[in-house]
Scaffold this active site. Structure first.
Site, short mmCIF file in Angstrom:
data_model
loop_
_atom_site.label_atom_id
_atom_site.label_comp_id
_atom_site.label_asym_id
_atom_site.label_seq_id
_atom_site.Cartn_x
_atom_site.Cartn_y
_atom_site.Cartn_z
N GLY A 45 -21.03 -56.88 -33.59
CA GLY A 45 -20.94 -56.18 -34.87
C GLY A 45 -19.89 -56.86 -35.71
O GLY A 45 -18.97 -57.50 -35.19
N GLN A 50 -13.66 -57.52 -42.30
CA GLN A 50 -13.27 -58.54 -41.32
C GLN A 50 -13.52 -59.96 -41.83
O GLN A 50 -13.10 -60.92 -41.19
CB GLN A 50 -14.04 -58.35 -40.01
CG GLN A 50 -13.69 -57.06 -39.29
CD GLN A 50 -14.41 -56.99 -37.96
OE1 GLN A 50 -15.57 -56.57 -37.91
NE2 GLN A 50 -13.76 -57.41 -36.90
N CYS A 98 -12.41 -56.51 -30.36
CA CYS A 98 -12.67 -56.63 -31.79
C CYS A 98 -12.33 -58.05 -32.22
O CYS A 98 -11.31 -58.58 -31.81
CB CYS A 98 -11.79 -55.63 -32.54
SG CYS A 98 -11.96 -55.69 -34.33
N LEU A 99 -13.18 -58.66 -33.02
CA LEU A 99 -12.93 -60.04 -33.46
C LEU A 99 -11.61 -60.14 -34.24
O LEU A 99 -11.01 -61.20 -34.29
CB LEU A 99 -14.09 -60.54 -34.33
CG LEU A 99 -15.45 -60.66 -33.63
CD1 LEU A 99 -16.51 -61.07 -34.63
CD2 LEU A 99 -15.39 -61.64 -32.47
N HIS A 140 -17.30 -47.91 -34.08
CA HIS A 140 -16.26 -48.95 -34.18
C HIS A 140 -16.33 -49.67 -35.53
O HIS A 140 -15.33 -49.82 -36.22
CB HIS A 140 -16.42 -49.94 -33.02
CG HIS A 140 -15.48 -51.11 -33.05
ND1 HIS A 140 -14.57 -51.37 -32.06
CD2 HIS A 140 -15.32 -52.12 -33.97
CE1 HIS A 140 -13.87 -52.46 -32.37
NE2 HIS A 140 -14.31 -52.94 -33.52
N GLU A 141 -17.54 -50.10 -35.91
CA GLU A 141 -17.69 -50.85 -37.17
C GLU A 141 -17.41 -49.97 -38.39
O GLU A 141 -16.80 -50.40 -39.36
CB GLU A 141 -19.09 -51.46 -37.27
CG GLU A 141 -19.43 -52.48 -36.20
CD GLU A 141 -18.38 -53.57 -36.04
OE1 GLU A 141 -17.75 -53.95 -37.04
OE2 GLU A 141 -18.18 -54.04 -34.90
N HIS A 144 -13.87 -49.72 -39.47
CA HIS A 144 -13.35 -50.84 -40.25
C HIS A 144 -13.46 -50.57 -41.75
O HIS A 144 -12.63 -51.03 -42.54
CB HIS A 144 -14.12 -52.13 -39.94
CG HIS A 144 -13.67 -52.82 -38.68
ND1 HIS A 144 -12.40 -53.29 -38.51
CD2 HIS A 144 -14.34 -53.13 -37.54
CE1 HIS A 144 -12.30 -53.86 -37.31
NE2 HIS A 144 -13.47 -53.77 -36.70
#
Ligand code: NI
Length: 187
Positions: A45, A50, A98-99, A140-141, A144
């Protein structure tokens, strides 16, 4: 084109992102670039903040998990202007990454089911429920877009233990295989 990924310490990750319209400039290209960035970074994702864009948009592709969860077979989607209607079901723990937080993985507890209203890439509105891994990724996304990160759910003790790792990320002392945008130092 691959975007550099914004990481912990970048104020962009703490902002509430803005709603977008159908005619948002360069949207098709933004989506192409986000897919490319996500696949290259081995993410399932990726949310717009991000990649430095403060807009309410995220992409997910967890189709590779279909061996274990058959429902994931078509779980490749674009979520534009999403709104979580409700979350419910038993809370369960998953080890999340997470990236934007390279080299950090922590157990996070979240409700199982999420009911979400969103627009797809053609700006058609959907309202659906997702559970399991799909529900997890969406929650999670979605966070953000509201300036939240999974570390916000940790206990003060766990957070304290991560302090030096977080400092390293914020000062660019991490080298994931994908390109990151090192946050500008604030005093
Ligand atoms: Ni993330």
């Amino acid at each position: 084109m691959k975007y550099p990924v914004t990481v912990y310490g970048d104020p962009m990750l703490r902002k509430k992102a803005n709603t977008i319209h159908k005619d948002h400039e360069g949207l098709t290209e933004i989506l192409e670039n986000m897919w490319e960035t996500m696949y290259y970074s081995d993410g399932v994702g990726l949310a717009a903040p991000q990649v430095g864009l403060s807009i309410r948009l995220f992409v997910v592709d967890a189709t590779s998990g279909a061996d274990e969860e058959p429902d994931l077979i078509d779980f490749k989607k674009v979520f534009i202007n999403p709104e979580i209607i409700e979350t419910f079901g038993e809370e369960w723990v998953m080890n999340e990454g997470c990236l934007s937080l390279p080299e950090i993985r922590e157990d996070v507890k979240r409700p199982d089911v999420v009911r979400i209203k969103y627009q797809d890439e053609n700006f058609e509105t959907h309202e659906e429920e997702f559970s399991g891994y799909a529900g997890r990724i969406i929650q999670h996304e979605y966070d953000h877009l509201d300036g939240k990160l999974f570390i916000d759910y940790l206990s003060p003790l766990r957070k304290r233990l991560l302090k030096s790792k977080l400092r390293n990320i914020a000062s660019g002392k991490v080298q994931p295989h994908y390109r990151i945008k090192v946050p500008v130092k604030s005093l």
